[in-house]
Design a protein around this motif. Structure first.
Motif, PDB file in Angstrom:
ATOM      1  N   LEU A  25       9.727   3.121  -4.271  1.00 12.70           N
ATOM      2  CA  LEU A  25       9.824   4.587  -4.247  1.00 12.70           C
ATOM      3  C   LEU A  25       9.221   4.963  -5.291  1.00 12.70           C
ATOM      4  N   ARG A  26       9.096   6.037  -5.308  1.00 10.13           N
ATOM      5  CA  ARG A  26       8.563   6.080  -7.266  1.00 10.13           C
ATOM      6  C   ARG A  26       8.474   8.254  -6.988  1.00 10.13           C
ATOM      7  N   CYS A  27       9.354   8.606  -7.421  1.00 12.44           N
ATOM      8  CA  CYS A  27       9.403   9.868  -7.740  1.00 12.44           C
ATOM      9  C   CYS A  27       8.930  10.798  -9.294  1.00 12.44           C
ATOM     10  N   GLU A  28       7.390  11.207  -8.969  1.00 13.50           N
ATOM     11  CA  GLU A  28       7.156  11.713 -10.051  1.00 13.50           C
ATOM     12  C   GLU A  28       7.291  12.596 -10.409  1.00 13.50           C
ATOM     13  N   ILE A  29       6.697  13.706 -11.805  1.00 11.13           N
ATOM     14  CA  ILE A  29       7.036  14.646 -11.584  1.00 11.13           C
ATOM     15  C   ILE A  29       5.570  15.165 -12.746  1.00 11.13           C
ATOM     16  N   LYS A  30       4.725  15.968 -11.745  1.00 12.30           N
ATOM     17  CA  LYS A  30       3.836  16.768 -12.633  1.00 12.30           C
ATOM     18  C   LYS A  30       3.574  17.139 -13.607  1.00 12.30           C
ATOM     19  N   ASP A  31       3.010  16.934 -14.958  1.00 13.70           N
ATOM     20  CA  ASP A  31       2.735  17.787 -16.006  1.00 13.70           C
ATOM     21  C   ASP A  31       4.285  17.492 -16.351  1.00 13.70           C
ATOM     22  N   GLY A  32       5.425  16.530 -16.092  1.00 14.77           N
ATOM     23  CA  GLY A  32       6.483  16.461 -16.884  1.00 14.77           C
ATOM     24  C   GLY A  32       6.929  16.744 -18.246  1.00 14.77           C
ATOM     25  N   GLY A  33       5.438  15.865 -18.764  1.00 20.59           N
ATOM     26  CA  GLY A  33       5.630  15.883 -20.741  1.00 20.59           C
ATOM     27  C   GLY A  33       6.641  14.389 -21.152  1.00 20.59           C
ATOM     28  N   TRP A  37      14.614  14.296 -16.786  1.00 16.30           N
ATOM     29  CA  TRP A  37      14.830  14.488 -15.916  1.00 16.30           C
ATOM     30  C   TRP A  37      15.810  13.884 -15.376  1.00 16.30           C
ATOM     31  N   GLU A  38      16.278  14.858 -13.896  1.00 22.25           N
ATOM     32  CA  GLU A  38      17.836  14.156 -12.997  1.00 22.25           C
ATOM     33  C   GLU A  38      17.074  13.822 -12.291  1.00 22.25           C
ATOM     34  N   TYR A  39      17.178  13.156 -10.684  1.00 18.94           N
ATOM     35  CA  TYR A  39      16.280  13.308 -10.038  1.00 18.94           C
ATOM     36  C   TYR A  39      17.371  13.469  -8.172  1.00 18.94           C
ATOM     37  N   GLU A  40      16.701  13.852  -7.336  1.00 16.08           N
ATOM     38  CA  GLU A  40      17.419  13.973  -6.403  1.00 16.08           C
ATOM     39  C   GLU A  40      16.924  13.292  -4.960  1.00 16.08           C
ATOM     40  N   TRP A  41      16.974  12.586  -4.075  1.00 12.27           N
ATOM     41  CA  TRP A  41      16.496  12.148  -3.486  1.00 12.27           C
ATOM     42  C   TRP A  41      17.287  12.765  -1.935  1.00 12.27           C
ATOM     43  N   ARG A  42      16.267  12.897  -0.894  1.00 17.68           N
ATOM     44  CA  ARG A  42      16.728  13.083   0.577  1.00 17.68           C
ATOM     45  C   ARG A  42      15.403  12.842   2.073  1.00 17.68           C
ATOM     46  N   THR A  43      16.138  11.851   2.833  1.00 17.31           N
ATOM     47  CA  THR A  43      15.676  11.238   3.588  1.00 17.31           C
ATOM     48  C   THR A  43      16.366  11.408   4.762  1.00 17.31           C
ATOM     49  N   SER A  44      15.328  11.006   5.934  1.00 21.98           N
ATOM     50  CA  SER A  44      16.107  10.617   7.201  1.00 21.98           C
ATOM     51  C   SER A  44      16.358   9.961   7.679  1.00 21.98           C
ATOM     52  N   ASP A  51      20.482   8.093  -7.926  1.00 18.55           N
ATOM     53  CA  ASP A  51      19.669   9.458  -8.200  1.00 18.55           C
ATOM     54  C   ASP A  51      18.412   8.751  -9.669  1.00 18.55           C
ATOM     55  N   GLN A  52      17.839   7.997  -9.502  1.00 18.13           N
ATOM     56  CA  GLN A  52      17.089   7.644 -10.812  1.00 18.13           C
ATOM     57  C   GLN A  52      15.238   7.731  -9.690  1.00 18.13           C
ATOM     58  N   ASN A  53      14.158   7.465 -11.080  1.00 17.98           N
ATOM     59  CA  ASN A  53      13.800   7.962 -10.020  1.00 17.98           C
ATOM     60  C   ASN A  53      12.491   7.029  -9.172  1.00 17.98           C
ATOM     61  N   GLU A  54      13.591   5.065  -9.498  1.00 18.95           N
ATOM     62  CA  GLU A  54      12.461   4.856  -8.962  1.00 18.95           C
ATOM     63  C   GLU A  54      14.094   3.925  -7.993  1.00 18.95           C
TER      64      GLU A  54
END
Length: 368
Positions: A25-33, A37-44, A51-54
């Motif tokens: 699973l990858r968290c991509e920030i559009k036009d992040g340049g 970034w730091e990342y936060e996930w939420r899941t059911s 807290d990584q992007n992958e």
């Protein structure tokens, strides 16, 4: 919040993943340049991503199923974060088992048959592997499966054509995808039988007919170059193959069928050296009526007689004979005679008298 949009992607991007597969699973920030970034996930699900992007899962389980969202926050700032992404739904299913089908269960010797291996989502990167059962040359009737020619690294197509099959054969398939490859379960077996007689190996039935009453005496004899034979049975009620020792008595190269209870099955001989013979479809009935029809193929131009027999009475009214569900004779005769058989006579036959009906049996016609 910042205007950048967070998006969750799944690699590989399959609509359904299966227990044991590896995913990311990858968290991509559009036009992040070039922003950090730091990342936060939420899941059911029960999974708690870091807290990584992958976030990689080396072997998914059903507990990983659920919705996954993420958002990004610029490093070294307190409030510059994106909104939560739209959720991506991860569905983890049991390891799949393909369904194998064959274009025809009965073939003339030398004809081709098409195998088809179906998985739930055929477009999702699967390759297909094809197998044929072969007896091990040990004489103990153990079996192994060898891959069909050209399929050792799998085929992209979910179908495979076997050209010129001459003997009764059993096939299986499985599917695989990904790197390293994830493998499906193996399909259940499908059988392709031939009723044609070979000079090198053959099965003969005594008496030579497709239907019998319970308690009738029925024997199957194997003939050929081998000195070691067994008779194999396949029936809709039995998922696996059983040899004569399970449902009959083997005496040399002859098997005597136990006819104490009804059955509808296909029988053929196999030798310890890997030979197989023609197959016959035999029905054992506990009802009151059977059709006497030949179990082995009838040769074009020859005559054949089909008879209707009752366990308890003689026929004193009209007897109906059916060919492929159409009445072809209805009078007081209990016998249907065909003086010169042609290919058009091939098909299913049954008889009926006083509201009682025999099972139907297939009569095969072969060229001279």
């Amino acid at each position: 919040t910042v205007p950048n949009k967070a998006v969750v992607t799944l690699q590989p991007n399959w609509s359904e993943v299966y227990v044991g597969e590896r995913i990311t699973l990858r968290c991509e920030i559009k036009d992040g340049g070039d922003t950090e970034w730091e990342y936060e996930w939420r899941t059911s699900s029960s999974e708690k991503p870091s807290d990584q992007n992958e976030h990689s899962i080396s072997s998914v389980t059903e507990s990983h199923s659920g919705d996954y969202r993420c958002k990004g926050r610029k490093k070294h700032t307190q409030h510059s974060s994106t909104d939560w992404s739209d959720p991506i739904k991860l569905t983890v299913s049991d390891r799949p088992q393909p369904v194998l089908t064959v274009s025809s269960s009965w073939l003339s010797a030398g004809a081709s048959v098409t195998l088809n291996c179906r998985v739930k989502d055929p477009s999702a990167g699967w390759r297909f592997y094809w197998y044929k059962r072969v007896p091990r040359l040990s004489g103990n009737f153990y079996y192994s499966y060898e891959q069909l020619p050209g399929s050792s690294s799998g085929t992209e197509q979910d179908s495979y054509i076997v050209h010129g099959q001459t003997h009764t054969a059993e096939y299986q398939c499985r599917a695989g995808r990904g790197d390293p490859e994830y493998q499906s379960y193996t399909s259940y077996s499908m059988y392709v039988w031939t009723s044609d007689i070979h000079s090198s190996a053959s099965l003969t039935e005594s008496p030579d007919r497709a239907q019998h009453f319970t308690s009738d005496s029925v024997s199957l004899s194997c003939e050929g170059n081998s000195t070691e034979w067994t008779v194999i049975r396949s029936s809709p009620e039995e998922r696996y193959l059983f040899d004569c020792s399970t449902w009959g008595t083997m005496n040399g190269s002859t098997c005597n069928i136990n006819t104490d209870w009804p059955s509808d099955a296909v029988y053929w001989c196999e030798s310890g050296s890997g030979e197989s013979t023609n197959a016959v479809n035999i029905t054992v009935q506990d009802g009151d009526m059977i059709l006497l029809s030949p179990a082995r193929p009838v040769t074009e131009g020859h005559s054949v007689s089909l008879s209707c027999i009752s366990r308890s009475q003689t026929f004193d009214s009209i007897v109906f004979f059916y060919h492929n569900e159409k009445v072809i004779q209805n009078d007081s005769r209990w016998e249907l005679n065909i003086s010169a058989v042609s290919k058009s006579d091939e098909g299913f036959y049954k008889c009926q008298h006083s509201g009682r009906e025999s099972a139907q049996s297939w009569m095969s016609v072969q060229g001279e």
